[in-house]
Write a protein that holds these residues in place. Structure first.
Motif, PDB file in Angstrom:
ATOM      1  N   THR A  15       0.860  -1.175   0.000  1.00 28.63           N
ATOM      2  CA  THR A  15       0.000   0.000   0.000  1.00 28.63           C
ATOM      3  C   THR A  15       0.897   1.225   0.000  1.00 28.63           C
ATOM      4  OG1 THR A  15      -0.141   0.298   2.415  1.00 28.63           O
ATOM      5  CG2 THR A  15      -1.645  -1.303   1.411  1.00 28.63           C
ATOM      6  N   ARG A  16       0.314   2.395   0.165  1.00 31.26           N
ATOM      7  CA  ARG A  16       1.123   3.615   0.129  1.00 31.26           C
ATOM      8  C   ARG A  16       2.202   3.609   1.203  1.00 31.26           C
ATOM      9  NH1 ARG A  16       0.933   8.545   2.686  1.00 31.26           N
ATOM     10  NH2 ARG A  16      -0.990   7.993   3.790  1.00 31.26           N
ATOM     11  N   ARG A  17       1.853   3.144   2.408  1.00 28.86           N
ATOM     12  CA  ARG A  17       2.817   3.178   3.516  1.00 28.86           C
ATOM     13  C   ARG A  17       3.249   1.813   4.010  1.00 28.86           C
ATOM     14  NH1 ARG A  17      -0.152   6.427   8.091  1.00 28.86           N
ATOM     15  NH2 ARG A  17      -1.863   5.095   7.364  1.00 28.86           N
ATOM     16  N   LEU A  18       2.537   0.759   3.598  1.00 28.78           N
ATOM     17  CA  LEU A  18       2.692  -0.531   4.250  1.00 28.78           C
ATOM     18  C   LEU A  18       3.173  -1.627   3.324  1.00 28.78           C
ATOM     19  CD1 LEU A  18      -0.688  -0.551   6.218  1.00 28.78           C
ATOM     20  CD2 LEU A  18       1.517   0.348   6.985  1.00 28.78           C
ATOM     21  N   LEU A  73       5.676  -1.434   8.260  1.00 27.91           N
ATOM     22  CA  LEU A  73       5.908  -0.150   7.614  1.00 27.91           C
ATOM     23  C   LEU A  73       6.964  -0.326   6.536  1.00 27.91           C
ATOM     24  CD1 LEU A  73       5.989   2.243  10.698  1.00 27.91           C
ATOM     25  CD2 LEU A  73       4.118   1.910   9.078  1.00 27.91           C
ATOM     26  N   LYS A  74       6.788   0.361   5.414  1.00 24.21           N
ATOM     27  CA  LYS A  74       7.752   0.242   4.331  1.00 24.21           C
ATOM     28  C   LYS A  74       9.156   0.666   4.754  1.00 24.21           C
ATOM     29  CE  LYS A  74       4.897   0.706   0.146  1.00 24.21           C
ATOM     30  NZ  LYS A  74       4.580   1.569  -1.010  1.00 24.21           N
ATOM     31  N   GLU A  75       9.220   1.593   5.684  1.00 26.85           N
ATOM     32  CA  GLU A  75      10.523   2.170   6.036  1.00 26.85           C
ATOM     33  C   GLU A  75      11.499   1.177   6.632  1.00 26.85           C
ATOM     34  OE1 GLU A  75       9.270   4.330  10.188  1.00 26.85           O
ATOM     35  OE2 GLU A  75       8.352   5.020   8.318  1.00 26.85           O
ATOM     36  N   ARG A 113      -3.014   6.285  13.536  1.00 20.80           N
ATOM     37  CA  ARG A 113      -2.329   6.758  12.332  1.00 20.80           C
ATOM     38  C   ARG A 113      -2.980   6.249  11.041  1.00 20.80           C
ATOM     39  NH1 ARG A 113       3.865   5.367  13.858  1.00 20.80           N
ATOM     40  NH2 ARG A 113       4.101   5.727  11.619  1.00 20.80           N
ATOM     41  N   ILE A 115      -3.364   3.215  10.069  1.00 16.34           N
ATOM     42  CA  ILE A 115      -2.637   2.075   9.502  1.00 16.34           C
ATOM     43  C   ILE A 115      -3.567   0.888   9.260  1.00 16.34           C
ATOM     44  CG2 ILE A 115      -0.903   0.309  10.049  1.00 16.34           C
ATOM     45  CD1 ILE A 115       0.785   2.555  11.284  1.00 16.34           C
ATOM     46  N   GLU A 118      -5.877   1.293   6.266  1.00 13.29           N
ATOM     47  CA  GLU A 118      -5.095   1.155   5.032  1.00 13.29           C
ATOM     48  C   GLU A 118      -4.840  -0.315   4.722  1.00 13.29           C
ATOM     49  OE1 GLU A 118      -0.716   2.619   3.346  1.00 13.29           O
ATOM     50  OE2 GLU A 118      -1.803   3.867   4.791  1.00 13.29           O
TER      51      GLU A 118
END
Length: 313
Positions: A15-18, A73-75, A113, A115, A118
């Motif tokens: 997803t955008r962040r995950l 999280l992608k980070e 947040r 999450i 999402e």
């Protein structure tokens, strides 16, 4: 039931962040970090993890379903929660192969947040587009307001309340709430959101305005196309529905499944005669089955065949 004989390998969902990925034994420390919190498990019906070894066993024996994923999280790609589609045989909410139950939880440091919504949005796409589900069930226990808000935000429809539900892992009984979302409802929700995203009334010049009405159509391939009305001081304007249809045709498609138009007050309504005529001429042999959303709030849908029972040709 039209289920695929071989489901596409989910592997990793993005997803955008995950990143949603399979659980690994190496995730045991991260799982323990969040699952040991007394504010996380008990509200969902399971006790806090006592040590990393217990978390390791849960990964091996519980988080091993075909559609079980770690929320990351992608980070950094580290597990911060879990989400799963529990298939027939692993849920008591349905006994159908084309229905499943969704479950999820998230580590407390990441609450608030957006999450989980999402992740739920992507898992709904997975359920309906990839593996042929027709309905997804979901539930929560009384007092779990965060889970309730997620379900409302993701447009699950409430079905029932049950008293005295067994919660075996906690050795107690609770009040449970069950909701569901069908593939058809999910498609209409996506269409409404897509149309709402482009509806913005604005003046282009002294002679042209647009955006008072917007529309979205679901094509035969499953793609969504949008359009807005364009109004001029003469007869050069176009309705939002026809604008969306021309967008679809420009992209090489010519078959429509569903149509929704959003009016200035946010409600939905029927297409005008010119828009209906275009759809009939575009699909003269199949137009009767095109679905039109008449009232989004009450989910009232009619077919183009009902709106246009006798074509003039």
């Amino acid at each position: 039931m039209n289920l695929p004989t071989r489901w596409p390998d989910s592997g990793v969902l993005m997803t955008r962040r995950l990143v949603l990925r399979r659980w690994e034994q190496a995730d045991a420390e991260d799982l323990y970090r969040y699952a040991s919190d007394a504010d996380v498990g008990p509200i969902a019906g399971w006790p806090p993890h006592k040590n990393p070894d217990e978390s390791r066993a849960v990964i091996r024996d519980v988080l091993n379903g075909r559609e079980a994923y770690a929320i990351c999280l992608k980070e950094d790609g580290r597990a911060i929660g879990a989400i799963e589609l529990k298939l027939n045989g692993h849920t008591d909410l349905t006994d159908r192969d084309d229905e499943c139950e969704m479950g999820y939880w998230l580590g407390k440091p990441f609450w608030g947040r957006g999450i989980v919504p999402e992740a739920v949005t992507e898992m709904l796409r997975r359920a309906f587009e990839d593996i042929g589900m027709q309905k997804v069930w979901v539930g929560y226990y009384e007092g779990n307001s965060k889970s309730k808000r997620v379900q409302e935000k993701c447009r699950f429809r409430f079905q029932r309340k049950s008293e005295g539900v067994d919660v075996p892992l906690m050795q107690e009984k609770r009040t449970g709430y069950v909701s569901s979302l069908t593939r058809d409802q999910w498609q209409w929700d996506r269409l409404y959101a897509a149309a709402a995203a482009v509806r913005k009334e604005r003046r282009i010049s002294d002679y042209v305005t647009c955006g008072e009405v917007s529309a979205a159509i679901l094509s035969g391939s499953g793609r969504i196309y949008t359009g807005v009305c364009i109004d001029t001081c003469s007869t050069l304007g176009i309705c939002a529905e026809r604008n969306a249809i021309f967008h679809m045709i420009t992209n090489g498609e010519a078959e429509i499944q569903k149509v929704i138009a959003i009016l200035p007050d946010g409600s939905s309504g029927a297409p005008c005669g010119a828009c209906r005529e275009l759809m009939v001429q575009l699909m003269p042999e199949k137009y009767q089955g095109v679905q039109i959303m008449m009232d989004y709030e009450t989910e009232r849908v009619v077919t183009l065949g009902e709106l246009t029972p006798a074509w003039w040709i």
